[in-house]
Design a protein around this motif. Structure first.
Motif, mmCIF file in Angstrom:
data_model
loop_
_atom_site.group_PDB
_atom_site.id
_atom_site.type_symbol
_atom_site.label_atom_id
_atom_site.label_comp_id
_atom_site.label_asym_id
_atom_site.label_seq_id
_atom_site.Cartn_x
_atom_site.Cartn_y
_atom_site.Cartn_z
ATOM 1 N N LEU A 73 27.503 -21.272 6.085
ATOM 2 C CA LEU A 73 26.929 -21.506 7.389
ATOM 3 C C LEU A 73 28.110 -21.897 8.679
ATOM 4 O O LEU A 73 29.416 -22.606 8.433
ATOM 5 N N HIS A 75 29.618 -21.872 12.137
ATOM 6 C CA HIS A 75 28.646 -22.244 13.862
ATOM 7 C C HIS A 75 29.477 -20.811 15.075
ATOM 8 O O HIS A 75 30.787 -20.661 14.871
ATOM 9 N N MET A 94 24.171 -20.760 14.839
ATOM 10 C CA MET A 94 24.390 -20.553 13.748
ATOM 11 C C MET A 94 24.401 -19.425 12.865
ATOM 12 O O MET A 94 23.231 -18.220 13.620
ATOM 13 N N SER A 111 21.574 -17.076 14.458
ATOM 14 C CA SER A 111 20.139 -17.985 15.537
ATOM 15 C C SER A 111 20.072 -17.932 17.387
ATOM 16 O O SER A 111 21.102 -17.117 16.653
ATOM 17 N N LEU A 116 21.627 -25.427 20.702
ATOM 18 C CA LEU A 116 21.400 -25.941 18.932
ATOM 19 C C LEU A 116 22.306 -26.593 18.499
ATOM 20 O O LEU A 116 24.186 -26.573 19.021
ATOM 21 N N ASP A 117 22.510 -26.850 17.687
ATOM 22 C CA ASP A 117 23.478 -27.844 16.967
ATOM 23 C C ASP A 117 22.822 -28.624 15.702
ATOM 24 O O ASP A 117 22.462 -28.579 15.060
ATOM 25 N N VAL A 118 24.160 -27.229 14.809
ATOM 26 C CA VAL A 118 24.086 -27.078 13.184
ATOM 27 C C VAL A 118 24.535 -28.432 12.956
ATOM 28 O O VAL A 118 25.355 -29.696 13.219
ATOM 29 N N PHE A 121 23.592 -28.968 6.301
ATOM 30 C CA PHE A 121 22.789 -27.010 4.825
ATOM 31 C C PHE A 121 23.321 -27.608 3.384
ATOM 32 O O PHE A 121 23.766 -28.085 3.115
ATOM 33 N N VAL A 130 18.141 -25.003 6.422
ATOM 34 C CA VAL A 130 19.567 -26.159 7.304
ATOM 35 C C VAL A 130 19.054 -27.020 8.059
ATOM 36 O O VAL A 130 17.178 -26.436 8.458
ATOM 37 N N THR A 131 19.220 -28.066 8.688
ATOM 38 C CA THR A 131 18.406 -28.814 9.813
ATOM 39 C C THR A 131 20.152 -29.288 10.877
ATOM 40 O O THR A 131 21.105 -28.791 10.199
ATOM 41 N N GLY A 132 19.343 -29.744 11.399
ATOM 42 C CA GLY A 132 19.776 -29.872 13.159
ATOM 43 C C GLY A 132 19.209 -30.136 13.641
ATOM 44 O O GLY A 132 18.001 -30.520 13.636
#
Length: 361
Positions: A73, A75, A94, A111, A116-118, A121, A130-132
């Motif tokens: 993953l 950024h 991401m 994405s 967006l803030d990851v 993972f 994946v979450t964020g």
């Protein structure tokens, strides 16, 4: 299974571990995957990306390995070169990339959206999660979600081929600048498609949410009414219990104290399906104390055995001794597990009765 340890990270200019030296490109943020043996000796270091924007939030964030390779993953901020002729156009978001065991990039997906803030993972060898947090809109592959402009939680599920299976947003309405932590864990071998998401902000409470295989919330638990609780990581045990760590903040006069905590939420899933019943399928008429059993059922507190007419015996455990009354015609024996959250699926065995031969004259 791979017995080596893989560590991912980023550097500018150059990096060295043991006798291995890697030099980056001038003006690039370089991502690497370092292979070490279990004694801590560096074996190899592969450069897996070059970002032409040296932003501190860019580069490789996490790595997950399995028998067929590894997934990373990133950024991404600028144009990203993943090698093997694969280039990622500049985007502030991401990027997920898949590499085989030879270190060759197989695919990537990035994405797009406004912000967006990851956060976390997770990959289990079958699916990728994946979450964020996101604002306004977020698009991954063919999936798009939108909101009203606040910072909301998202969870993405992908397959190992790089295709989005679903992308879900969950209304949160917190300040995008708030201190928050998100983490996710899943176990698809012992539970039925469950994932766990944890959330906190600097003034909000801790939330643990159980998601089903489609990303729909099944239940949620919060820690309480106290603010200033912060989440660390989360772990889902094979038994279905959830463990999570974090810290609380207490301010006394001008001193800020942080106290670490470890907490557990007991399994809240119904029992798993009962396994195959072990026992004799053909018994003699009038037999007594014939043993039937199943392997321990995951999450079962008690067991329910059901016997047809002419058979007797009782048990709330994984085995039962059954007596067969003379003249019984046979039938189906069944068992299932029970706990406070429901019943598990039933397992059965059909038993026939053999007549006892007449004694020879």
């Amino acid at each position: 299974a791979n017995t080596d340890l893989l560590i991912g990270g980023n550097f500018i200019s150059e990096m060295s571990v043991d006798t291995i030296l890697r030099t980056g490109l001038s003006g690039y943020l370089m991502s690497y995957v370092l292979t070490m043996d279990m004694d801590g000796n560096a074996k190899a270091c592969q450069l897996v990306g070059a970002d032409d924007q040296m932003a501190p939030v860019g580069g490789l964030v996490e790595i997950s390995t399995d028998a067929d390779g590894w997934t990373i993953l990133q950024h991404s901020t600028g144009n990203y070169d993943l090698g093997n002729g694969i280039f990622v156009p500049a985007t502030f978001g991401m990027t997920l990339a898949r590499f085989d065991n030879a270190g060759l990039c197989q695919w990537y997906v990035s994405s797009s959206g406004d912000w967006l803030d990851v956060a976390d993972f997770y990959a289990d060898g079958n699916n990728i999660y994946v979450t964020g947090m996101f604002m306004n809109s977020l698009t991954v592959d063919t999936c798009t979600i939108t909101n009203n402009g606040n910072a909301d939680i998202f969870v993405l599920k992908m397959n190992q081929q790089g295709h989005a299976l679903w992308l879900k947003g969950y209304d949160n309405d917190v300040d995008a600048n708030a201190e928050m932590g998100l983490c996710i864990s899943a176990d698809y071998d012992t539970l039925v498609s469950n994932g766990y998401l944890s959330l906190n902000s600097s003034w909000d409470d801790i939330l643990i949410c159980n998601l089903d295989s489609a990303g729909t919330p099944v239940w949620a638990e919060n820690a309480g009414d106290l603010a200033d609780r912060n989440m660390g990581s989360i772990y889902l045990s094979p038994e279905g219990d959830i463990y999570f760590v974090g810290y609380t903040i207490t301010t006394t006069k001008s001193t800020e104290l942080k106290n670490t905590f470890l907490a557990r939420i007991d399994n809240q899933n119904p029992p798993a399906e009962a396994g195959i019943i072990a026992g004799t399928e053909a018994v003699c008429d009038g037999s007594t104390e014939v043993l039937y059993s199943v392997t321990l059922i995951l999450n079962a507190d008690t067991y329910v055995w059901t016997l047809p007419a002419g058979m007797s015996g009782s048990s709330d455990s994984s085995s039962v001794l059954i007596n067969f009354a003379p003249g019984t015609s046979g039938g189906t024996i069944s068992v299932y597990g029970v706990n406070a959250y429901g019943n598990g699926a039933v397992s059965t065995i059909d038993v026939i009765i053999n007549e006892i031969p007449a004694a020879p004259v």
